[in-house]
Write a protein that holds these residues in place. Structure first.
Motif, PDB file in Angstrom:
ATOM      1  N   ALA A 123      39.900  43.577  46.264  1.00  0.00           N
ATOM      2  CA  ALA A 123      39.644  44.450  47.483  1.00  0.00           C
ATOM      3  C   ALA A 123      41.146  44.794  48.086  1.00  0.00           C
ATOM      4  O   ALA A 123      41.829  43.849  48.354  1.00  0.00           O
ATOM      5  N   MET A 124      41.356  45.851  48.382  1.00  0.00           N
ATOM      6  CA  MET A 124      42.565  46.618  49.027  1.00  0.00           C
ATOM      7  C   MET A 124      41.998  46.322  50.554  1.00  0.00           C
ATOM      8  O   MET A 124      41.209  46.967  51.154  1.00  0.00           O
ATOM      9  N   SER A 166      34.911  37.691  56.337  1.00  0.00           N
ATOM     10  CA  SER A 166      34.498  37.479  54.809  1.00  0.00           C
ATOM     11  C   SER A 166      35.294  36.765  54.122  1.00  0.00           C
ATOM     12  O   SER A 166      34.952  36.216  53.012  1.00  0.00           O
ATOM     13  N   GLY A 167      36.698  36.765  54.063  1.00  0.00           N
ATOM     14  CA  GLY A 167      37.445  36.340  53.100  1.00  0.00           C
ATOM     15  C   GLY A 167      37.902  34.687  53.577  1.00  0.00           C
ATOM     16  O   GLY A 167      38.309  33.887  52.945  1.00  0.00           O
ATOM     17  N   PHE A 176      34.776  34.800  50.474  1.00  0.00           N
ATOM     18  CA  PHE A 176      34.524  36.108  49.330  1.00  0.00           C
ATOM     19  C   PHE A 176      35.154  35.726  47.902  1.00  0.00           C
ATOM     20  O   PHE A 176      34.948  36.293  46.890  1.00  0.00           O
ATOM     21  N   ASP A 177      36.107  34.642  47.859  1.00  0.00           N
ATOM     22  CA  ASP A 177      36.661  34.130  46.594  1.00  0.00           C
ATOM     23  C   ASP A 177      35.703  34.071  45.679  1.00  0.00           C
ATOM     24  O   ASP A 177      35.657  34.039  44.387  1.00  0.00           O
ATOM     25  N   GLN A 229      29.493  41.302  52.301  1.00  0.00           N
ATOM     26  CA  GLN A 229      29.201  40.500  50.784  1.00  0.00           C
ATOM     27  C   GLN A 229      28.224  41.170  50.194  1.00  0.00           C
ATOM     28  O   GLN A 229      28.381  41.114  49.017  1.00  0.00           O
ATOM     29  N   TYR A 230      26.962  41.538  50.878  1.00  0.00           N
ATOM     30  CA  TYR A 230      25.999  42.288  50.181  1.00  0.00           C
ATOM     31  C   TYR A 230      26.251  43.630  49.679  1.00  0.00           C
ATOM     32  O   TYR A 230      25.995  43.996  48.313  1.00  0.00           O
ATOM     33  N   ALA A 231      27.025  44.388  50.298  1.00  0.00           N
ATOM     34  CA  ALA A 231      27.551  45.702  49.386  1.00  0.00           C
ATOM     35  C   ALA A 231      28.521  45.357  48.159  1.00  0.00           C
ATOM     36  O   ALA A 231      28.531  45.932  47.353  1.00  0.00           O
ATOM     37  N   VAL A 232      29.144  44.134  48.269  1.00  0.00           N
ATOM     38  CA  VAL A 232      30.118  43.859  47.151  1.00  0.00           C
ATOM     39  C   VAL A 232      28.933  43.521  45.893  1.00  0.00           C
ATOM     40  O   VAL A 232      29.005  43.864  44.851  1.00  0.00           O
TER      41      VAL A 232
END
Ligand code: SF4
Length: 169
Positions: A35-36, A50-51, A57-58, A144-147
């Motif tokens: 992700a940028m 989130s990270g 996120f990892d 997270q749901y979007a990813v």
């Protein structure tokens, strides 16, 4: 020396996996969505969370990058000003294909409460957006749901195809 022979056939455990090239490529792409970071305002705090360790996120293979050339998905988190719009577009153009965009929060989606001459009234006026996250600000779980939705979308498509942009949510 001890001698141990594994009889895979007898154990019904042959070490061979059959799949298609599409599934293999999509599996790799969907599990390494770098992700940028594009934190522009308060929504960026939720993106940073989130990270961090609580949401991590990892686990999804989503690692934040500071370079468009290493990124697959741009997360626009916050208010986009007209002064800044040029740079959003330039960085998007520098990302390699295939690429996706997540618009995070009301400000990125529509300009939010900032209906002013200085604010872009939706980042989709500059770049194509795949997923819109509502809220002010959306929680890390929403991102997270979007990813995860994006991962499902990638897995459902052919690995190599001409890019056609459409809204997912
Ligand atoms: S949507 Fe709300 S939290 Fe997000 S950048 Fe705009 S004002 Fe800040």
């Amino acid at each position: 020396m001890a001698k141990f022979e594994v009889n895979y056939v007898k154990n019904n455990n042959i070490p061979v996996t059959l799949t298609s090239l599409d599934k293999l490529l999509n599996w790799g792409t969907s599990n390494s969505l770098w992700a940028m970071t594009y934190g522009l305002a308060c929504c960026a705090i939720e993106m940073m969370a989130s990270g961090a360790s609580r949401y991590d996120f990892d686990r999804f293979g989503t690692i934040f990058r500071a370079s468009p050339r290493q990124s697959d998905v741009m997360i626009v988190a916050g208010t986009v000003t007209k002064k800044h719009a040029e740079f959003v577009r330039r960085l998007y153009d520098q990302m390699p294909e295939p690429k996706w965009v997540i618009s995070m929060g009301s400000c990125a989606n529509t300009g939010g409460m900032f209906n002013t001459y200085a604010t872009v009234q939706g980042v989709d006026r500059i770049i194509p957006v795949d997923i819109y996250l509502p809220g002010c600000a959306p929680r890390p779980e929403t991102l997270q749901y979007a990813v995860m939705v994006l991962q499902q979308y990638i897995r459902s498509k052919k690995a190599i195809q001409s890019p056609t942009k459409k809204r997912l949510i």
